[in-house]
Scaffold this motif. Structure first.
Motif, PDB file in Angstrom:
ATOM      1  N   ASP A   1      -8.734  46.511 -76.566  1.00 49.81           N
ATOM      2  CA  ASP A   1      -9.918  45.733 -76.191  1.00 49.81           C
ATOM      3  C   ASP A   1      -9.795  44.296 -76.679  1.00 49.81           C
ATOM      4  O   ASP A   1     -10.167  43.359 -75.971  1.00 49.81           O
TER       5      ASP A   1
ATOM      6  N   ALA B   1      -5.074  39.279 -64.542  1.00 52.47           N
ATOM      7  CA  ALA B   1      -5.057  40.675 -64.987  1.00 52.47           C
ATOM      8  C   ALA B   1      -3.817  41.395 -64.459  1.00 52.47           C
ATOM      9  O   ALA B   1      -3.160  42.140 -65.195  1.00 52.47           O
TER      10      ALA B   1
ATOM     11  N   PRO C   1      -3.503  47.378 -72.753  1.00 54.15           N
ATOM     12  CA  PRO C   1      -3.962  46.406 -73.761  1.00 54.15           C
ATOM     13  C   PRO C   1      -5.143  46.955 -74.556  1.00 54.15           C
ATOM     14  O   PRO C   1      -5.965  47.697 -74.024  1.00 54.15           O
TER      15      PRO C   1
ATOM     16  N   LEU D   1      -1.210  42.982 -66.982  1.00 60.76           N
ATOM     17  CA  LEU D   1      -1.071  44.445 -67.026  1.00 60.76           C
ATOM     18  C   LEU D   1       0.353  44.882 -66.687  1.00 60.76           C
ATOM     19  O   LEU D   1       0.797  45.937 -67.139  1.00 60.76           O
TER      20      LEU D   1
ATOM     21  N   LEU E   1      -7.306  42.477 -74.448  1.00 66.37           N
ATOM     22  CA  LEU E   1      -7.873  42.204 -73.128  1.00 66.37           C
ATOM     23  C   LEU E   1      -8.911  41.081 -73.204  1.00 66.37           C
ATOM     24  O   LEU E   1      -8.965  40.220 -72.331  1.00 66.37           O
TER      25      LEU E   1
ATOM     26  N   LYS F   1     -10.233  47.205 -67.422  1.00 66.59           N
ATOM     27  CA  LYS F   1      -9.949  48.419 -68.204  1.00 66.59           C
ATOM     28  C   LYS F   1      -9.816  49.631 -67.278  1.00 66.59           C
ATOM     29  O   LYS F   1      -8.912  50.455 -67.436  1.00 66.59           O
TER      30      LYS F   1
END
Length: 162
Positions: A125, A113, A123, A117, A128, A150
């Protein structure tokens, strides 16, 4: 038995020098030669992603690379996320969203992640979901991992440390 070679790795801003056989994996070198045991070994076939680290800004499976291949690269492991006693927003979000489950796969998810990121701080949904699907959680907790990433992405976009 193969002769050992000199290896130098740049990990979390520090240089580690040691001798090892050329076939030593990056994961084994990180754990045994650098003492960074946060990188876990799962399947050792590159499938589960538990050993994911960041290398020059790309997520890599440390179990599939030889340590000698990582020389000259900048490696970041899960130990490199926190700043002293201050947890990284991703680490905080994993705690707050109960995304740790048993914790075995967590370092790999955090590094995946964190690396992704850095490339794409917002990103969708779908993106991700695609990113997180490359690592396996055997505790079936993807929903909480998704929510944690998120939340951390949102916090990082709003000025939290990256």
């Amino acid at each position: 038995m193969t002769d050992e070679v000199d290896i130098s790795l740049s990990v979390n801003g520090r240089t580690y020098r040691f001798k090892a056989e050329p076939r030593r994996t990056l994961a084994d070198a990180l754990r045994e030669d650098c003492g960074l045991t946060g990188t876990h070994l799962g399947c050792e076939h590159g499938v589960c992603g538990t050993c994911t680290v960041s290398m020059d800004g790309q997520p890599v499976r440390a179990c599939l690379m030889f340590a000698v291949q990582a020389q000259g690269a900048k490696i970041v492991t899960v130990e490199g996320l926190a700043s002293g006693s201050e947890l990284h927003p991703l680490q905080k979000a994993f705690i707050e969203h109960h995304a740790l489950q048993c914790g075995f796969c967590t370092p790999g998810f955090l590094m995946l992640a964190w690396t992704e990121l850095a490339k794409n701080p917002n990103p969708s949904d779908e993106e991700l979901t695609d990113i997180l699907s490359s690592n396996l959680c055997r505790c079936t907790g993807y929903k909480n991992i998704f929510s944690a990433v998120k939340a951390a992405a949102n916090e990082m976009r709003n000025g939290a440390p990256k």
